[in-house]
Design an enzyme around this catalytic site. Structure first.
Site, mmCIF file in Angstrom:
data_model
loop_
_atom_site.group_PDB
_atom_site.id
_atom_site.type_symbol
_atom_site.label_atom_id
_atom_site.label_comp_id
_atom_site.label_asym_id
_atom_site.label_seq_id
_atom_site.Cartn_x
_atom_site.Cartn_y
_atom_site.Cartn_z
ATOM 1 N N ASP A 431 0.865 -1.162 0.000
ATOM 2 C CA ASP A 431 0.000 0.000 0.000
ATOM 3 C C ASP A 431 0.909 1.221 0.000
ATOM 4 O OD1 ASP A 431 -2.246 1.632 0.470
ATOM 5 O OD2 ASP A 431 -1.732 1.680 2.596
ATOM 6 N N LYS A 619 -11.021 26.926 0.149
ATOM 7 C CA LYS A 619 -9.571 26.802 -0.082
ATOM 8 C C LYS A 619 -9.290 26.922 -1.562
ATOM 9 C CE LYS A 619 -8.986 23.940 3.741
ATOM 10 N NZ LYS A 619 -9.333 22.577 4.032
#
EC number: 7.6.2.1
Lengths: 1058, 348
Positions: A431, A619
């Site tokens: 991962d 943002k």
């Protein structure tokens, strides 16, 4: 006591539910006609605050105690015995033990019974100890305390296990929820609270829970006196993120959703206390429903060991058959002329030797011989291997070099039966987030009003320069040290590594666009859902829903905009005001929060400043709102938000969209997930060891490629083969719509790309150019289809590194399974989050990272380590040793009959041949040297006990010396075991031989009287042992000298160095 | 925790916080850092080992051979020889008949001077004393003490007589006791045969009771071998004791007695054999053996030959290895032999 896992009650009390009975439940045993039937899967009734009422007790839901043990006191003996005798070898010996009580037995019953009892007993003891530990843990959990409403204005403390469905409980800050609860109210007026679900799904961020408005007023202890409600909800199931139910309160029905559900094993955070009603208890809770027995994994060696046992069985039966056929023929002939062995009385024989019934006699003889040669089946092999594995696990657990100082976590071998597999790993599937990287975001760069800020180089740039550096100082520790020192210097301000003198220390005021910069920092500090927490050292830390959010607030704090308090309606900052020239406290009234959703991929807040200005922050942009614009929208928004509607979320998003328009862009931010310490070095070493590494990540292709470079999986000079469906003409195709045609063309496209890549690889075969395969999730879905998987895996196997991006957890597991099946080699999956669980369970070995993210991955893993870099030691040091040691168990135990080790069939065969050679040499040399002539100077001859002792002494010497020759490594332990065994044999001869002759029978005084003083005895042993070892010694030297193996050469190199 | 853990934790240096740290405790065992010796079989060691074995083995072989060579042995097979001409076709009838004269006198020549004691053995071939039924057909308890007289578990069919009284010693082994006898004379002068101490000390003292007397032995319908004097306790019936130490192989010798005097070269020994024992039913052979012993025991050249063979093989191997090294030298620990160095760009 509470150890019983009770069958879930299925006795239902329910009037309005129509139709069929739940299919997922067993049919209720005690259901009588007339008692209501549950709606499929939605039959649970919870009488809130009235658990003792007759209706409630009639439901008979289980209590809140849990049991994770495998056995109970009552069933331990039968169940574990059953488990034991499922092993072929043990079962065989059990039967043998039974027969050994009959006159068929060639030896006394005790000689077979004793080892069997020891072996089975030891394994059972191990099971018992393990189960006892689980039991202790259960007891601890079951006896945790929680406050429960007593029905008369107050709460009292009780144990978790005593909770009943319908109880009202009060949970304090930082406590675990004892059962699955319906959130009734919190100390906040709006009924919100925060929970941490790390134990459930491994996510560290806080989740917000919201109670129903009607119940959120139940603030104090008194208010529960008259509170009565009925919950009708789904049956126990394992879905963590869904909940369907109806609260029937004061005659009104309110729909319930997961927002109101507090799950057992999650933790209350940032909230003083909450009140909740127990819905699911004990094994009905979602976390327990999830806790399924992990698939049991067996190592290759174990599987092959079973095969070997079968081979040994076959040879045992074969040898025994030959023996008994010969015996039958001989016995039949015993009465014939010229062959009449009168001294055996064939005329008056028992059934076992009766010449007239030779067939039957032969059959009985077969059983006898089976017992006699039973030592061919290694009874103690399983237990010895078990012991070795436990020791290896201890070595792994205790390895200081795999201990992580920061998180205080040592390595853990959770499944001891896979230890030796570690030494055979061929492919690692890893991962990315949290495994290769720290999963702590760092603000590295930003661009404000078109100017780029931030001087620190990102991992990518570091890697590019690092490669050269790495190659220069190949085996010096400096590369590692460099990382380490960087790591420590940064500790002071975690999550902050932004360097730019133009912005830090208030210098930004002097920048040309200081106005924009000011706004930019405002956005960072205000537009978030983080919660400031004051730490012990008076520092303000943030608990945020996502790590990038935390990084933003941290950077804002470091640059002079310290967000220090959040209330339900306001956000307060210490901020630098350039006009005044110093820090001031400002509070912004928080009007609306437009929450983040993956569909919108943004969040914004609307605030009112102290100067009464309405601002929308997103943002990283903003917009000034006018009151006329805002007020009608706000009304709309509140109305929509509070409506109960099936596509509630979509409508909310639509409304939010209306206001998030005409924003003014301030700049851009760059956050980076830092690589863990030592990751590139580790990957490099593993690659050097010939292990293939695949990265399976959910990231975009570009990100994945960047990470690939950063961790040295991709290097300069590697040829990248990219298979993607994210190309312009494909995207155009996607817009056309026709699904079937699209599928087909996509499939063809992927197929074509794979074929091209394959032909390219085969063309370049001679040139030694390493390949890297990069494939995205969409293509992967097609590549994994039955028609393409073969060519895809051929391609993947031909590449040195493989990166799969945009993969779903399911695809991760699928890829793992395919790699395992196709390559038929050992795969190792490593990951840290809940999304890696499938992959970890699918792989031969699952390694969980027990770092920051939760325990989900660790719980389903076979090994747990704190950081990726420890993988190197786990595989290359422990794995190798485990493999060699397990393999070596065989000769040690089992040299005299059939030797078999080092688990490849040719090797096993080789050892078998060696064993047969040794056996032949021992037998013929001994019987010929001690023939019928006098054994000693006094004229005595050797009878069978003397010959037996001599032969067995030779066997003991040969086995141990063989082991000594085989070993490449001696510590005092080895010396003790090897030479101790030989000494023990002589001691046994002397001691056992001195027992009264009733016990020792033929062994009586044999060594003391006959052997010890006979020079012939000692000379025979010297001759036989040396001769029996000679074939192996010759072979191994020949092989080591002229066809050495890697480990031989390495050992020589070491010796040379010393 | 164990205070010793601290004292040994020299190498991890840092004073770790003891309180709740999960840091594993340092010990040389758990860190797998036990001092170890790693014997490496370098060519020199290998050659030396082989040479050493050769140098040790060859003298041992020579010594054994010479010891075996010193032993003088007379073996005389009499099973066929002692049957009269006319009975050769039906040896079984001859041996089973009580009417035939079983005495058989022959002369043996001493090939070499035999120093006393000269051991007398009888040697049987194709006689399976190791047969499972046979080996088990005895009662050690009964043999040892009078109190256990009735313990005849494995003795069938020689456990009791037809009227049910116990046979002592019971079982097939005792029942089939060897009953040929030998007497020796040189120049018509009888040579004493010492039948004492032919059994093992331990058997006489511990396995065969001095209070156990033969009882109902060889009284049944079928007579096996020798009869026993019912007035002598089993512990003194040395022939029985010797016989009851069963042999491991179908060809075996058992001690019959000893001639304490020397026998000179070419002396003619007259042997009188009572040929009673039936080996003819199963075509077994019978030998009379007179043998001296040396420190190695009786005559057997196998041991010496084997030592010489293995020893010379090892010497030869050590030479062979030397030659191989000379022909195909390899530097010890030359990394260029590692496969990844042979294939410099190889990536796998």
């Amino acid at each position: 006591m509470a150890g019983e896992r009770r069958p879930r009650s299925a006795h239902l009390f329910f009037e309005m539910g129509p139709l069929s009975r739940s299919r997922s439940r067993p049919p209720p045993a005690d259901q009588s006609p007339g008692v209501g039937r549950g709606d499929a899967g939605y039959s649970r009734m919870v009488h809130c605050n009235d658990p003792a009422s007759p209706q409630a007790s009639e439901l008979n839901y289980s209590d809140n105690s849990i049991s994770t043990t495998k056995y109970t006191v009552a069933n331990f003996v039968p169940k574990s015995l059953f488990e034991q005798f499922r092993r072929v070898a043990n079962f065989f010996f059990l039967i043998v033990a039974f027969i050994s009580f009959s006159p068929l037995a060639p030896y006394r019953a005790v000689s077979i019974l004793l080892p069997l009892v020891v072996v089975v007993g030891a394994t059972m003891a191990k099971e018992a100890v393990e189960d006892w530990q689980r039991k202790k843990q259960d007891i601890e959990v079951n006896n945790r305390k929680v406050k429960v409403y007593d029905g008369s204005f107050s709460f009292y403390q009780t144990e978790w296990k005593k909770l009943r469905v319908g109880d009202i409980v009060r949970v304090e800050k930082d406590e675990f929820f004892p059962a699955d609860l319906l959130l009734l109210s919190t100390n906040h007026d709006d009924g919100t609270c925060y929970v941490e679900t790390m134990n459930l799904d491994g996510e560290t961020n806080l989740k917000r829970k919201q109670s129903l408005e009607v119940t959120s007023t139940l603030h104090n202890e008194d208010s529960f006196q008259n509170f009565k409600a009925l919950i009708n909800c789904e049956d126990p199931n394992e879905k963590l993120y869904s909940f369907i139910g109806i609260l029937d309160y004061e005659g009104v029905q309110f729909p319930l959703n997961p927002k109101q559900i507090l799950l057992r094993d999650s933790k209350l955070r940032n909230t003083q206390h909450v009140y909740g009603a127990v819905i699911f208890t004990g094994h009905d809770t979602k976390v327990m429903q999830n806790a399924m027995d992990p698939p049991s994994k067996r190592s290759n060696i174990e599987r092959r060991m079973d095969k070997i046992i079968y081979v040994l069985f076959a040879s045992l039966v074969f040898i025994s058959s030959i023996g008994s056929v010969c015996f039958g023929i001989k016995t039949k002939n015993e009465t014939s002329v010229g062959n009449y062995r009168w001294y055996l009385r064939p005329d008056n024989s028992s059934i076992y030797f009766d010449p007239n019934r030779a067939g039957l006699a032969a059959f009985f003889h077969f059983l006898t011989v089976l017992m006699l040669y039973g030592c061919l089946i290694p009874i103690s092999l399983y237990i010895s291997i078990e012991i070795v594995k436990v020791l290896q696990s201890i070595f792994i657990d205790h390895d200081l070099e795999m201990y992580c100082e920061d998180s205080d976590k040592p390595a853990r071998a959770r499944t001891s039966n896979l230890n030796e597999e570690l030494g055979q790993v061929d492919t690692i599937l890893s991962d990315k987030t949290g495994t290769l990287t720290c999963n702590s975001m760092e603000f590295v760069k930003c661009s404000i009003a078109g100017i780029a800020y931030g001087s620190r180089s990102c991992e990518m740039e570091k890697a590019a320069s690092g490669i050269i550096q790495y190659e220069l100082c190949h085996d010096s520790p400096s590369a590692f040290e460099r990382h380490r020192s960087e790591g420590t210097s940064k500790k002071s301000t975690k999550g902050f590594s932004f360097r730019d003198d133009r912005l830090t220390n208030g210098q930004w005021v002097g920048e040309p666009n200081s106005e924009v910069i000011h706004k930019f920092f405002h956005v960072l500090a205000i537009c978030n859902t983080a919660i400031p927490v004051v730490s012990k050292s008076d520092e303000i830390l943030y608990e945020a829903e996502s790590p990038d959010e935390a990084a933003f607030v941290t950077v804002a704090r470091e640059l002079g905009f310290e967000f220090y308090r959040r209330t339900q309606t306001s956000v307060s900052l210490h901020e630098f005001d350039p006009k005044i020239g110093r820090k001031v406290d400002r509070t912004y009234e928080l009007l609306d929060t437009l929450e983040f959703s993956s569909a919108r991929k943004r969040m914004s807040v609307i605030v009112r400043t102290e100067s009464n200005q309405l601002l929308l922050f997103c943002k990283v942009a903003y917009r000034i709102l006018s009151a006329e614009e805002y007020i009608p929208w706000h009304d709309d928004f509140v109305k929509i938000k509070n409506s109960v509607n099936a596509d509630h979320d979509t409508i909310v998003d639509e409304v939010a969209d209306r206001i998030e328009r005409d924003l003014i862009l301030l700049g851009a931010t760059a956050v980076e997930d830092r690589l863990q310490q030592g990751v590139p070095e580790c990957i490099n070493k593993l690659a050097e060891a010939g292990i293939k590494i695949w990265i399976l990540t959910g990231d975009k292709l570009e990100t994945a490629v960047n990470i690939g470079f950063a961790c040295q999986l991709l290097r300069k000079g590697m040829e990248q083969l990219v298979i993607t469906l994210d190309t312009p003409n494909i995207n155009a195709l996607k817009k056309d719509g026709d699904k079937n045609a699209l599928e087909k063309s996509l499939h063809e496209n992927v197929s074509k790309q794979i074929c091209e890549a394959l032909s390219h690889v085969s063309k370049m075969k001679g040139s030694n150019v390493p390949f890297a395969l990069i494939i995205d999730g969409d293509s992967l879905a097609f590549a994994l289809s039955t028609s393409l998987e073969h060519s895809f895996l051929d391609l993947a196997v031909a590449c040195a590194s493989v990166i799969c991006c945009r993969t779903s957890p399911k695809q991760k597991a699928l890829v793992t399974r395919l790699v395992k099946w196709r390559t038929r080699k050992t795969t190792l999956a490593i990951g840290d989050g809940a999304n890696d669980v499938g992959m970890l369970q699918e792989a031969d070995i699952g390694v969980g990272i027990s770092g920051v993210e939760g325990m989900q991955a660790v719980m389903s893993s076979d090994f747990a380590i704190a950081q990726f870099r420890f993988l190197e030691r786990l595989l290359l040091v422990h794995g190798h040793w485990c493999y060699r040691r397990i393999s070596a168990m065989f000769p040690k135990l089992h040299q005299d009959g059939v030797q078999n080790i080092f688990f490849s069939w040719p090797r096993i065969l080789g050892w078998m041949i060696n064993g047969v050679c040794s056996a032949l040499i021992i037998y013929y040399f001994t019987t010929h040297a001690i023939f019928h002539q006098a054994f000693r100077q006094d004229g005595h001859v050797a009878a069978y006990e003397i010959l037996g002792v001599t032969m067995y002494t030779c066997v003991v010497w040969t086995v141990n010396c063989q082991l000594a020759i085989y070993l490449s490594y001696f510590t005092w332990i080895q010396h003790c075991v090897i030479w101790g065994s030989i000494i023990f044999w002589y001691m046994f001869l002397v001691v056992y031989g001195s027992f009264p002759s009733t016990i020792s029978t033929t062994a009586y005084w044999v060594f003391r009287e006959a052997c010890a003083s006979s020079p012939l005895y000692w000379l025979v042993i010297l001759l036989v042992v040396v001769s029996a070892l000679l074939p192996y010694f010759m072979y191994s030297n020949f092989q080591k000298t002229f066809f050495p193996k890697y480990h031989d050469l390495i050992q020589r190199l070491q010796v040379k160095k010393e | 925790m164990n205070p010793r853990g601290d004292s040994t934790s020299g190498s991890d240096g840092a004073a770790e916080p003891r309180r709740k740290s999960k840091k594993p405790r340092y010990s040389r065992f758990t860190q797998q850092e036990l001092p170890a010796c790693k014997p490496l079989l370098t060519p020199a060691i290998v050659v030396t080992t082989f040479a050493f074995i050769g140098i040790i083995f060859i003298p041992i072989g020579l010594l054994s051979l010479s010891a075996s060579g010193q032993v003088v042995e007379i073996v005389y097979q009499y099973d066929t020889d002692c049957i009269p001409e006319q009975m050769q076709n039906d040896k079984v009838a001859f041996i089973q008949s009580s009417m035939t004269n079983k005495t058989c006198t022959r002369t043996l020549t001493v090939p070499k001077n035999m120093e006393g004691p000269v051991h007398i053995y009888y040697e049987l071939d194709n006689f399976y004393q190791n047969h499972r039924r046979y080996v088990k057909s005895r009662s050690d308890k009964q043999l040892r003490s009078k109190a256990s007289e009735t313990e005849t578990t494995n003795c069938a069919p020689e456990a009791t007589t037809s009227d049910g009284s116990v046979i002592v010693p019971c079982g097939l082994i005792a029942w089939s006791l060897f009953n040929d006898t030998y007497s020796f004379a040189v120049n018509s002068k009888i040579i004493e045969v010492n039948k004492k101490n032919i059994a093992w000390q331990s058997d006489k003292e511990h396995k065969f009771g001095s209070d156990v007397y033969p009882k109902n032995f060889q009284m049944g319908g079928l007579i096996g071998g020798a009869k026993l004097n019912a007035s002598i306790p089993l512990s003194e019936q040395e022939d029985l004791i010797v016989w009851m130490r069963t042999a491991a192989l179908p060809r075996f010798r058992k001690l019959y007695g000893r001639i304490e005097t020397d026998l000179a070269t070419n002396e003619q020994i007259t042997v009188t054999i009572q040929n009673n024992y039936n080996t003819y039913s199963f075509e077994g052979k019978k030998n009379l053996v007179l043998s001296t012993t040396s420190w190695i025991g009786g005559k057997n050249d196998f041991l010496g030959t084997a030592y010489l063979t293995v020893g010379s093989l090892c010497l030869f191997l050590s030479m062979g290895f030397i030659i191989l090294y000379l022909l195909k030298p390899r530097t010890l620990g030359d990394p260029s032999y590692l496969s990844w160095n042979r294939n410099p760009d190889g990536h796998y």
